[in-house]
Structure formats: structure tokens, C-alpha cells
Design a protein around this motif. Structure first.
Motif, PDB file in Angstrom:
ATOM      1  N   SER A  46      -3.422  -1.835  -2.786  1.00  7.93           N
ATOM      2  CA  SER A  46      -3.791  -0.695  -3.617  1.00  7.93           C
ATOM      3  C   SER A  46      -4.634  -1.163  -4.785  1.00  7.93           C
ATOM      4  CB  SER A  46      -2.553  -0.021  -4.212  1.00  7.93           C
ATOM      5  OG  SER A  46      -1.604   0.237  -3.216  1.00  7.93           O
ATOM      6  N   ILE A  56      -0.860   7.131   3.616  1.00  8.39           N
ATOM      7  CA  ILE A  56      -1.878   8.125   3.281  1.00  8.39           C
ATOM      8  C   ILE A  56      -1.280   9.499   2.992  1.00  8.39           C
ATOM      9  CG2 ILE A  56      -2.434   8.575   5.737  1.00  8.39           C
ATOM     10  CD1 ILE A  56      -5.347   8.364   3.633  1.00  8.39           C
ATOM     11  N   LYS A  98      -7.004   3.818  -4.969  1.00  9.41           N
ATOM     12  CA  LYS A  98      -7.332   3.806  -3.562  1.00  9.41           C
ATOM     13  C   LYS A  98      -6.305   2.894  -2.908  1.00  9.41           C
ATOM     14  CE  LYS A  98     -10.991   3.215  -0.322  1.00  9.41           C
ATOM     15  NZ  LYS A  98     -12.232   2.600   0.049  1.00  9.41           N
ATOM     16  N   SER A  99      -5.768   3.313  -1.791  1.00  7.53           N
ATOM     17  CA  SER A  99      -4.717   2.502  -1.206  1.00  7.53           C
ATOM     18  C   SER A  99      -4.716   2.637   0.304  1.00  7.53           C
ATOM     19  CB  SER A  99      -3.367   2.958  -1.769  1.00  7.53           C
ATOM     20  OG  SER A  99      -2.364   2.128  -1.253  1.00  7.53           O
ATOM     21  N   GLU A 100      -4.378   1.540   0.961  1.00  3.41           N
ATOM     22  CA  GLU A 100      -4.259   1.582   2.411  1.00  3.41           C
ATOM     23  C   GLU A 100      -2.983   0.842   2.780  1.00  3.41           C
ATOM     24  OE1 GLU A 100      -7.070   0.486   6.169  1.00  3.41           O
ATOM     25  OE2 GLU A 100      -8.005   0.849   4.248  1.00  3.41           O
ATOM     26  N   GLU A 101      -2.212   1.444   3.660  1.00  2.00           N
ATOM     27  CA  GLU A 101      -0.925   0.850   3.999  1.00  2.00           C
ATOM     28  C   GLU A 101      -1.124  -0.549   4.581  1.00  2.00           C
ATOM     29  OE1 GLU A 101       1.443   3.667   6.094  1.00  2.00           O
ATOM     30  OE2 GLU A 101       3.284   2.548   5.755  1.00  2.00           O
ATOM     31  N   GLU A 161      -2.493  -3.011   3.403  1.00  2.00           N
ATOM     32  CA  GLU A 161      -3.714  -3.692   2.950  1.00  2.00           C
ATOM     33  C   GLU A 161      -3.643  -3.919   1.449  1.00  2.00           C
ATOM     34  OE1 GLU A 161      -6.390  -4.734   4.735  1.00  2.00           O
ATOM     35  OE2 GLU A 161      -5.415  -4.117   6.597  1.00  2.00           O
ATOM     36  N   GLY A 201       0.807  -1.214   0.000  1.00  2.00           N
ATOM     37  CA  GLY A 201       0.000   0.000   0.000  1.00  2.00           C
ATOM     38  C   GLY A 201       0.842   1.267   0.000  1.00  2.00           C
ATOM     39  N   GLN A 232       0.143   9.857  -0.584  1.00  2.00           N
ATOM     40  CA  GLN A 232      -0.657   9.471  -1.751  1.00  2.00           C
ATOM     41  C   GLN A 232      -0.727  10.582  -2.788  1.00  2.00           C
ATOM     42  OE1 GLN A 232      -4.357   7.678  -0.570  1.00  2.00           O
ATOM     43  NE2 GLN A 232      -3.314   5.931   0.329  1.00  2.00           N
TER      44      GLN A 232
END
Lengths: 124, 588
Positions: free
Chosen positions: B571, B519, B564-567, B569, B516, B522
Motif C-alpha cells: 500500500s 479491493i 493506492k493498495s493491492e492485496e 503487493e 495490502g 478499500q
């Protein structure tokens, strides 16, 4: 297989690259003629003795495009594989329009792949 | 004899009638062409001012690049907290290098969060307090900004471009301050194409001319000022206490006050006694306006000249052919642009040839050794040769990426479309990554809309986009992770992965369960050479060019990209192209 079907002309002005191609292809059983300029290649091509030509594009005086133009203008039937480090789509388009059968980028193509393609073209 | 005279009379009256009708046609054509030419000229003025906007914004963009050179936010903070003399010299060298190459800046300084200059290319500025400046207030709000002021140390009038550097929590860590000489902005205006026959002014929000192609008008006002406003301006160090003389452009001043869109005003200049036309546009992101002035007299002369020639040509044609034909042409000499494009293309050709040739030699000779063409090799030798091959492969990839970037940036690239099968294309790209997919035991879930047959696309460009996205997904997903690929058709106003699609489109998405993107980073992920901190820490190789290339291609071929991306988790990257296919986006 016809007797002439193993004769390949390599037109490549960079000696290091010409050398490794010659060694590798000779070991694969091909009969190699190396020339280091487009100028030197023209009279050889006219003899019609080669079953395949590997041609660089960027060379002084007579470049690869001019070699392709020459072959086209003389109506010589011989498969030409362009092996170059130019990669702009315009270059590939122009080479193919002038009759190049394949367009390979040197730094992206291993020797094994080149041999595979040569064998495929010659088997036709 | 009588008949003959009659014939002459008839032909004479016919000639008079035809002359009169030609005259009438001439007048109609004159009015028609006159209005077209005036309209075209007005459009020219507005479009040229947009180019000026672009030029000013470039200064800001370079600044952002500079903030990037400084390092990550943590590094900046580290530098500010524990300044050592050696670090300071190092940073100064970077600063100096930048000023020497750009030559556009009077000075570049790094301020601490209290507005004090810590280090600067101009040592006289070090220790100065800038906390009273407007730009400092803006920086506290996290906004980049521009301020005009006289530099009291070197006594030069200039612009301060300030770029806040924010910490992880969005707090102000530092400010990058770039001082640009007023003459630089003046020069760029004077050098610009439009100033050859027009008059340009850079105007601030109060209507004061800050720079212009006619320096005698600098620091004058485009309109009437109240006594109160006058006093305020004369006491402010922004305008060097000069007398503010109104120039009578009240309508333009009005335009600045209720600015919405670019406007064009016709007005009578009391000072020159001329009728003039003025175009007003706001500079993007900056508190300045660009005012273009053209004398209607000059415009009329120009238009009249053109119209006169056109009418003459038409009348001649009418006389010769006795037919009613009219036309007009607009010609532009593009020889120079063509030459420039040729030079750019030749540069890329040369660079690719020179950089790749030695890499090809390394590749091929190493391949010979590995194949045992120079005798059998032992395991250790094979191991070392594999290292050479891998490093060389990285170098080839870097060169390929750099060449792609320079082609995209030079704007010489073309979008050449033909109907292609996008599903086969993505499958072919996936097969290139097969060895890594197998090695990492990744699960690939593909879902394609069956009704997709052919799509009008530039195969090479789309392949490049897919290659970058697929290789990122494969690289950043850990062992036994999942990569999902989807291609579907989306109707106008439908929602696809949290975006409302504005027209019927073909959409692609590639999701991974990788590391990911943090935030706070990004917003920078599409910037050139940018790599997220967690990507750097992971030890996974990369050039920071892949996503930049993706974004450039998509922007220039009328597509959209979002993610959309979450560390820790994963992308998801999404792309949408209009159903009609890819096409060169002229605006970019």
C-alpha cells in the motif's frame, strides 16, 4: 554533588503509584519525601529543601497547577517534573507556562525513563 | 443689540442646516444598513438549512455503522444461507440494543435479497414482502435510499431508510431496512434552532409537504398539480389517499423542478395575504428538500427595529461629537457553547486519568519485577512478565487511540502551528519503530527534497499521523520487506501519485510491500473500528482506529489523504498539505 542534591519531593495522590516511585527512586539513592496532596506539599516546598519536585496534576483541593502557581508566586527556584495521566495539549501548555520543566505521561513512561530524566535535570 | 440678533439668526440657520444634513445622513445610513441586514438574514436561512441536511444524514450514517456491526459480507451471507434459531436470537439482541439506545427507529429489519423481512425488531414485520417498494429497486442497484410509506401493520406513516449489503462480487446479499417515525423527523425540525422564528417544511420531489413545523400543512402541495398528477398521488399509498391542496408556492415548485443550487424566492402568499421569503435546499443524498419560510413583514419589523436603534445611536453620537461616525455590531451569546466545550474537555481529562492510572501501576510494578527489584527471576517468570508488559502496552495504546478519537469527534481540538522540520519529525517517528524494523530486517528507503526547510504544522497532530502510517507500514510488511518514505514539494496542477494537486503543496508518501488492502474493502478503510479481513486473518493486532484518526486529523487541518493498495503487493498512503501550512478547516 551538594548534600541536598538528592532530596526529591513526590506529590502524588494515588498511593499505589506513590509507593512504587518511592521504592524505585530510593533504590537509586535518592532521598524521597512523599505527600499525597497538593495541600500538604505547599509548606514543604516553602522550606526550599528539595532539589527536584515530581508533581501529579489531578488531585483534590489543591491540584498540580495550583502547586506550580504557588512555586511561581513565591519565586522558589526548583525544577518541577509533571508526571500525570492528563495528555491534552492544553494541559501540557498550561503546565509549561506555569514553569514545569518536563511533562511526562505516566502510562507512556517507564520508570527507567523517569530516572534518566531526573538524573539529567539534577546534573545541570 | 443688532449684532446679537444677527448672531442668533446665524446660529438658528446653522442648527437647521445641521439638522437637515443629519437627516440626509440618517436616510443614507438607513438604506445601507437595511440592505446589509436583509442580505445577512438571507445567508442565515441558507446556512441553517445546511445544518438540517447534516442532521438527516446522521440517520443514514448510523445505518452504515449498523451494517458494520452485522459483520463482514461473508458473515451476513452465512447468516442468510444457514439461519439457525440461536443466531437469529443473537442478531435480534443486537437489533434491540440498537433501537433502545437510539430510540429514533420504529423498527430495524434485515431483508433477504428477494425483499422479504427475515428478522426484525418488530416481529409483525417478519415475512413481509417489500419487493414492490422503490427502495428495494434502488437496493438492487446497490444504492442506499429513502422511501416514504404508511406501515400497514402498525398504521403509522414513516420513512424507510434502506442500506444494501453487497457480496464480494457486488451482488445484493441483503438489505438493512430502518423505519423512522415521521414524528421523529418532525421533532428534529421543530427542535432545530431556526424554527424559533421561521417556518420549516420537509418536501419531497413532487413538491408535497411531508413534515413541517405547522402540521396543518402536511401532505399539501407547494404549487399547482395537474389532474393527472392529483389522481396518481391520491391513489398512491404514499399519501394516504388524502386530498392534495395546492398552497400557491408556484415559484418554489418551479425551483424543485429545475433544482441546481439553493435558492431564495420572494413571493406573495395568496392564502395568508402576506409577503414571504422562501429558501429552498436539497437534502444531501436524500430525495427531499428543506423549505424555510420567513414572513417579510416579520423580517422587516426585526430589521427596522435594529436599524432604528442603530440610527438613533449614530445620530446621538453625531450630535454629541459633531463628527460623522457610524457603526453596527452583531452580538451572539456563546456562553452555552463555551460551557459545553468545557464539559467535553473535562470528560476527556477524567476518562484519561481514570483509565490510565491502573495501567501505569501495572507497568511500573511489572518493570520492578523484571528489573529484579524483588529478587532474581527465572526465565519462565520473565517470560510471563513480558506477556503482562506486552498486553498492558496494547491496552495503553487502545486507551490513547480512544482518547484521540473522542477529542477529534468532540471537535474540541485545536490546530496550533509553528514552523517545524518535517524531515526530523519523520526520522524521530521512524526511530520509535526501530526495534521492529531491525527484528523484521526491513529495508527503509528515504527520499527527501533538499529544499524543504521549515513547514508550518501542528507537531503533535502531524506526529500522530506519521506514527499511525509508519506503524501500519512496519506491522503489515513481512520479513525483509521494503518501506519507502518520500517528502517533496509539488506545484499547483502537478500530478503526484495519481492525484492532481490543486495548489502548491508539501506532500508525504509512505509505501510498504505489505499485505495490502482487498479491493472491495478499500472504501471502508478510513471508517472507525474497521479492519480489513486479511488484516484480521493475519493475526496482527490493531484497533481499527489508526487510519480513522489519520483521516480525521487531515480533514480537519485542511489536508488531503489518498492511497493506492493491492492485496499481497503493498500500500502507498499519500498526504498533501498546502505549502502555507496546516490550519483548522472550519467547514468540518
Amino acid at each position: 554533588m551538594e548534600p541536598t542534591s538528592k532530596k526529591i519531593l513526590i506529590i502524588e495522590d494515588e498511593k499505589q503509584l506513590a509507593r512504587v516511585l518511592e521504592i524505585k527512586l530510593s533504590r537509586e539513592g535518592f532521598e524521597i519525601t512523599n505527600v499525597t496532596s497538593g495541600e500538604a506539599a505547599l509548606p514543604l516546598i516553602e522550606t526550599g529543601q528539595f532539589s527536584l519536585i515530581i508533581c501529579d496534576l489531578m488531585m483534590p483541593k489543591v491540584d498540580g497547577f495550583q502547586v506550580l502557581e504557588f512555586i511561581k508566586s513565591k519565586n522558589i527556584i526548583v525544577p518541577v517534573i509533571v508526571l500525570t495521566n492528563l495528555s491534552q495539549p492544553e494541559d501540557e501548555k498550561r503546565a509549561r507556562e506555569l514553569g514545569a520543566l518536563d511533562f511526562l505521561i505516566k502510562s507512556d513512561t517507564p520508570l527507567s525513563k523517569i530516572i534518566e530524566i531526573i538524573k539529567e535535570k539534577l546534573s545541570h | 443689540m443688532k449684532n446679537l440678533i444677527l448672531k442668533q439668526k446665524v446660529s438658528l440657520s446653522l442648527s437647521i442646516a445641521s439638522l437637515v444634513s443629519l437627516l440626509v445622513v440618517g436616510i443614507i445610513v438607513f438604506l445601507y444598513i437595511h440592505s446589509i441586514l436583509i442580505e445577512n438574514k438571507k445567508k442565515d436561512i441558507l446556512s441553517s438549512t445546511t445544518e438540517q441536511v447534516h442532521e438527516s444524514n446522521l440517520i443514514f450514517e448510523n445505518n452504515q455503522l449498523f451494517a458494520h456491526i452485522l459483520g463482514s459480507e461473508t458473515q451476513v451471507k452465512g447468516f442468510l444461507l444457514n439461519r439457525s434459531p440461536s443466531k437469529k436470537t443473537e442478531l435480534l439482541n443486537i437489533f434491540l440494543g440498537h433501537t433502545n439506545t437510539m430510540k429514533k427507529y420504529l423498527s430495524i429489519s434485515l431483508l433477504d435479497k428477494n425483499g422479504i423481512a427475515l428478522v426484525s425488531t418488530d416481529p409483525r414485520l417478519e415475512g413481509q414482502d417489500y419487493s414492490l417498494r422503490d427502495f428495494y429497486k434502488k437496493s438492487l442497484e446497490g444504492e442506499p435510499s429513502v422511501d416514504t410509506a404508511i406501515n400497514k401493520t402498525n398504521n403509522q406513516f414513516g420513512y424507510y431508510f434502506a442500506e444494501p449489503i453487497l457480496g464480494e462480487q457486488g451482488d445484493l446479499v441483503s438489505i438493512l431496512m430502518v423505519n423512522v417515525d415521521q414524528t421523529q423527523i418532525n421533532n428534529s425540525i421543530i427542535l432545530s434552532e431556526i424554527s424559533k422564528d421561521n417556518f420549516l417544511m420537509l418536501v419531497d420531489e413532487e413538491g408535497i409537504i411531508l413534515a413541517s413545523t405547522e402540521p396543518s400543512r402536511n401532505f399539501k402541495s407547494l404549487g399547482t398539480l395537474s389532474e393527472q398528477e392529483k389522481n396518481k398521488l391520491q391513489n398512491s399509498d404514499k399519501f394516504l389517499g388524502q386530498d392534495i391542496v395546492p398552497l400557491g408556492y408556484d415559484l418554489v415548485q418551479q425551483g424543485i423542478r429545475d433544482y441546481k443550487n439553493p435558492i431564495i424566492v420572494n413571493f406573495f402568499d395568496k392564502d395568508d395575504g402576506d409577503n414571504e421569503m422562501v429558501g429552498l435546499s436539497k437534502l444531501n443524498k436524500l430525495p427531499f428538500y428543506l423549505v424555510t419560510e420567513i414572513r417579510l413583514e416579520a423580517l422587516n419589523e426585526q430589521v427596522f427595529g435594529t436599524v432604528f436603534i442603530v440610527i438613533l445611536v449614530i445620530l446621538l453620537i453625531l450630535m454629541v461629537l459633531s463628527l460623522i461616525v457610524y457603526f453596527y455590531t452583531i452580538q451572539r451569546d456563546i456562553t452555552k457553547e463555551k460551557e459545553l466545550n468545557k464539559t467535553k474537555t473535562e470528560f476527556v481529562s477524567l476518562a484519561s486519568h481514570q483509565l490510565r492510572s491502573p495501567l501505569s501501576a501495572i507497568n511500573w510494578y511489572t518493570e520492578m519485577l523484571l528489573d529484579g527489584n524483588a529478587g532474581a527471576i527465572n526465565d519462565e517468570q520473565k517470560d510471563y512478565l513480558d506477556e503482562i508488559t506486552n498486553s498492558n502496552k496494547r491496552m495503553v495504546e487502545l486507551v490513547n487511540d480512544l482518547l484521540n478519537v473522542s477529542r477529534l469527534e468532540m471537535g474540541t481540538f485545536i490546530v496550533e502551528t509553528k514552523p517545524i522540520n518535517v524531515i526530523s519529525l519523520i526520522k524521530s517517528v521512524l526511530s520509535e519503530s526501530k526495534p521492529s524494523i531491525i527484528e523484521k530486517k526491513l529495508i527503509i528507503e528515504e527520499s527527501y527534497d533538499d529544499s524543504i526547510t521549515e513547514f508550518l504544522a501542528d507537531e503533535k497532530l502531524l506526529r500522530m499521523v506519521f506514527q499511525n502510517l509508519v506503524s501500519n507500514a512496519v506491522k503489515f510488511t513481512p520479513l525483509a520487506g521494503v518501506i519507502k518514505i518520500n517528502i517533496s514539494k509539488v506545484k499547483k496542477y502537478e500530478n503526484y501519485n495519481e492525484k492532481i494537486i490543486k495548489e502548491d503543496s508539501l506532500v508525504f508518501s509512505i509505501s510498504d510491500s505489505g499485505i495490502g488492502i482487498p479491493i472491495h474493502q478499500q472504501k471502508s478503510i478510513f471508517s472507525k473500528l474497521f479492519r480489513a479481513d486479511n488484516a484480521k486473518e493475519s493475526g496482527i493486532e490493531g484497533t481499527g482506529l489508526g487510519l480513522y484518526v489519520v483521516k480525521s486529523i487531515i480533514d480537519q487541518s485542511s489536508g488531503l489523504v489518498w492511497f493506492k493498495s493491492e492485496e499481497n503487493e503493498g500500500s502507498t498512503f499519500n498526504i498533501a498539505f498546502p505549502s502555507s501550512g496546516m490550519k483548522l478547516n472550519k467547514i468540518n
